[in-house]
Design an enzyme around this catalytic site. Structure first.
Site, PDB file in Angstrom:
ATOM      1  N   PRO A  76       0.791  -1.232   0.000  1.00  0.00           N
ATOM      2  CG  PRO A  76      -0.212  -1.184   2.086  1.00  0.00           C
ATOM      3  CD  PRO A  76       0.475  -2.104   1.127  1.00  0.00           C
ATOM      4  CG  ASN A  77      -0.253   4.435   1.115  1.00  0.00           C
ATOM      5  OD1 ASN A  77      -1.163   5.048   0.557  1.00  0.00           O
ATOM      6  ND2 ASN A  77      -0.388   3.901   2.313  1.00  0.00           N
ATOM      7  NE  ARG A  79       0.669  13.058  -1.925  1.00  0.00           N
ATOM      8  CZ  ARG A  79       0.206  13.065  -3.168  1.00  0.00           C
ATOM      9  NH1 ARG A  79       1.045  13.228  -4.171  1.00  0.00           N
ATOM     10  NH2 ARG A  79      -1.077  12.901  -3.429  1.00  0.00           N
ATOM     11  CE1 TYR A 117       8.922   5.167   2.886  1.00  0.00           C
ATOM     12  CE2 TYR A 117       7.544   7.132   2.845  1.00  0.00           C
ATOM     13  CZ  TYR A 117       7.925   5.952   3.450  1.00  0.00           C
ATOM     14  OH  TYR A 117       7.330   5.543   4.610  1.00  0.00           O
ATOM     15  CG  ASN A 133       8.235  -2.337   0.322  1.00  0.00           C
ATOM     16  OD1 ASN A 133       7.699  -2.472   1.427  1.00  0.00           O
ATOM     17  ND2 ASN A 133       8.901  -1.247  -0.012  1.00  0.00           N
ATOM     18  CB  ALA A 174       1.296   0.087   6.187  1.00  0.00           C
ATOM     19  CG  ASP A 221      -1.106 -17.564   8.176  1.00  0.00           C
ATOM     20  OD1 ASP A 221      -0.113 -17.858   8.878  1.00  0.00           O
ATOM     21  OD2 ASP A 221      -2.231 -17.344   8.662  1.00  0.00           O
ATOM     22  CD  GLU A 275      10.180  -8.036   5.576  1.00  0.00           C
ATOM     23  OE1 GLU A 275      10.430  -9.171   6.076  1.00  0.00           O
ATOM     24  OE2 GLU A 275       9.811  -7.058   6.258  1.00  0.00           O
ATOM     25  CG  HIS A 325      11.005  -2.818   4.490  1.00  0.00           C
ATOM     26  ND1 HIS A 325       9.645  -2.661   4.459  1.00  0.00           N
ATOM     27  CD2 HIS A 325      11.238  -4.013   5.062  1.00  0.00           C
ATOM     28  CE1 HIS A 325       9.066  -3.718   5.005  1.00  0.00           C
ATOM     29  NE2 HIS A 325      10.012  -4.563   5.374  1.00  0.00           N
ATOM     30  CB  THR A 344      12.939   3.671   5.092  1.00  0.00           C
ATOM     31  OG1 THR A 344      11.793   2.903   5.510  1.00  0.00           O
ATOM     32  CG2 THR A 344      12.486   4.807   4.184  1.00  0.00           C
ATOM     33  NE  ARG A 347      10.495   5.443   8.505  1.00  0.00           N
ATOM     34  CZ  ARG A 347       9.545   5.457   7.568  1.00  0.00           C
ATOM     35  NH1 ARG A 347       9.585   4.577   6.577  1.00  0.00           N
ATOM     36  NH2 ARG A 347       8.563   6.336   7.622  1.00  0.00           N
TER      37      ARG A 347
HETATM   38  O1  CA2 Z   1      10.544   1.581   3.787  1.00  0.00           O
HETATM   39  C1  CA2 Z   1       9.660   0.936   3.236  1.00  0.00           C
HETATM   40  O2  CA2 Z   1       9.783   0.450   2.123  1.00  0.00           O
HETATM   41  C2  CA2 Z   1       8.313   0.769   3.931  1.00  0.00           C
HETATM   42  O3  CA2 Z   1       7.826  -0.540   3.608  1.00  0.00           O
HETATM   43  C3  CA2 Z   1       7.410   1.829   3.374  1.00  0.00           C
HETATM   44  C4  CA2 Z   1       6.042   1.832   4.021  1.00  0.00           C
HETATM   45  C5  CA2 Z   1       6.146   1.896   5.547  1.00  0.00           C
HETATM   46  O4  CA2 Z   1       4.851   1.750   6.120  1.00  0.00           O
HETATM   47  C6  CA2 Z   1       7.050   0.784   6.067  1.00  0.00           C
HETATM   48  O5  CA2 Z   1       7.169   0.938   7.477  1.00  0.00           O
HETATM   49  C7  CA2 Z   1       8.423   0.879   5.442  1.00  0.00           C
HETATM   50  C8  CA2 Z   1       5.231   3.050   3.549  1.00  0.00           C
HETATM   51  C9  CA2 Z   1       5.044   3.088   2.069  1.00  0.00           C
HETATM   52  C10 CA2 Z   1       4.447   4.413   1.718  1.00  0.00           C
HETATM   53  O6  CA2 Z   1       4.971   4.790   0.471  1.00  0.00           O
HETATM   54  C11 CA2 Z   1       4.956   6.113   0.173  1.00  0.00           C
HETATM   55  C12 CA2 Z   1       5.727   6.503  -0.907  1.00  0.00           C
HETATM   56  C13 CA2 Z   1       5.780   7.817  -1.259  1.00  0.00           C
HETATM   57  C14 CA2 Z   1       5.068   8.761  -0.554  1.00  0.00           C
HETATM   58  C15 CA2 Z   1       4.299   8.377   0.515  1.00  0.00           C
HETATM   59  C16 CA2 Z   1       4.232   7.043   0.873  1.00  0.00           C
END
Ligand code: CA2
Length: 146
Positions: free
Chosen positions: A11-12, A19, A24, A76, A79, A89, A100, A102, A104, A109
């Site tokens: 997601p996202n 953003r 990111y 990835n 959230a 599962d 997996e 990420h 970041t 964090r």
């Molecule tokens: O660091 C990562 O790849 C995360 O999986 C990114 C997730 C966060 O919830 C994880 O803790 C770490 C968030 C992805 C949101 O992606 C965005 C990208 C650009 C702008 C806003 C959000």
């Protein structure tokens, strides 16, 4: 085994590059896709590159990767990393290597980002380095067998 690697984004991540670039990076998801496809091609692999904001759809795609006997899955979970027993599962139910990743360093964090359900079943976990480096590395790590 097919020559396909599944690269799944949670997601996202469709917002990448638009953003919070300080967190990111400036690469869009399309940029990441190109990088992954180029790298995979150098191994003779094709890529199913997908993004979803829906947990169940990610579960369906993990099952699909297994049914199609993919090389492996690069995931990835975003959230869903820290909430999804369904993803855990799904990974436990298949024999494919799952890496997996990420963008970041989740351990540097907020504490709520530290405990990954997915890590309990992943073959490897790569986090940090702004994603492009880690995505490139994980595409390569996906070549692990098992
Ligand atoms: O660091 C990562 O790849 C995360 O999986 C990114 C997730 C966060 O919830 C994880 O803790 C770490 C968030 C992805 C949101 O992606 C965005 C990208 C650009 C702008 C806003 C959000």
């Amino acid at each position: 085994m097919s020559d396909t690697v599944y690269v799944l984004n949670g997601p996202n991540l469709n917002l990448l590059g638009t953003r919070e670039p300080e967190k990111y990076g400036r690469a869009t998801l399309a940029d990441v896709e190109k990088l992954v496809r180029d790298k995979a091609a150098s191994f003779g692999w094709t890529v199913e590159f997908r993004q979803s904001n829906h947990e169940g759809e990610l579960v369906d795609w993990i099952q699909e990767a297994a049914a199609k006997k993919a090389v492996g899955v690069v995931l990835n979970p975003a959230a869903y990393t820290t909430t999804s027993i369904a993803l855990l599962d799904a990974i436990l139910a298949i024999k494919l290597p799952v890496v997996e990743i990420h963008i970041t360093n989740i351990h540097a964090r907020e504490s709520f980002r530290h405990d990954s359900y997915v890590s309990k079943a992943a073959r490897a976990v790569i986090c940090g380095e702004s994603g492009l480096v880690s995505t490139r590395t994980s595409a390569h790590s996906g070549s692990g067998n098992g």
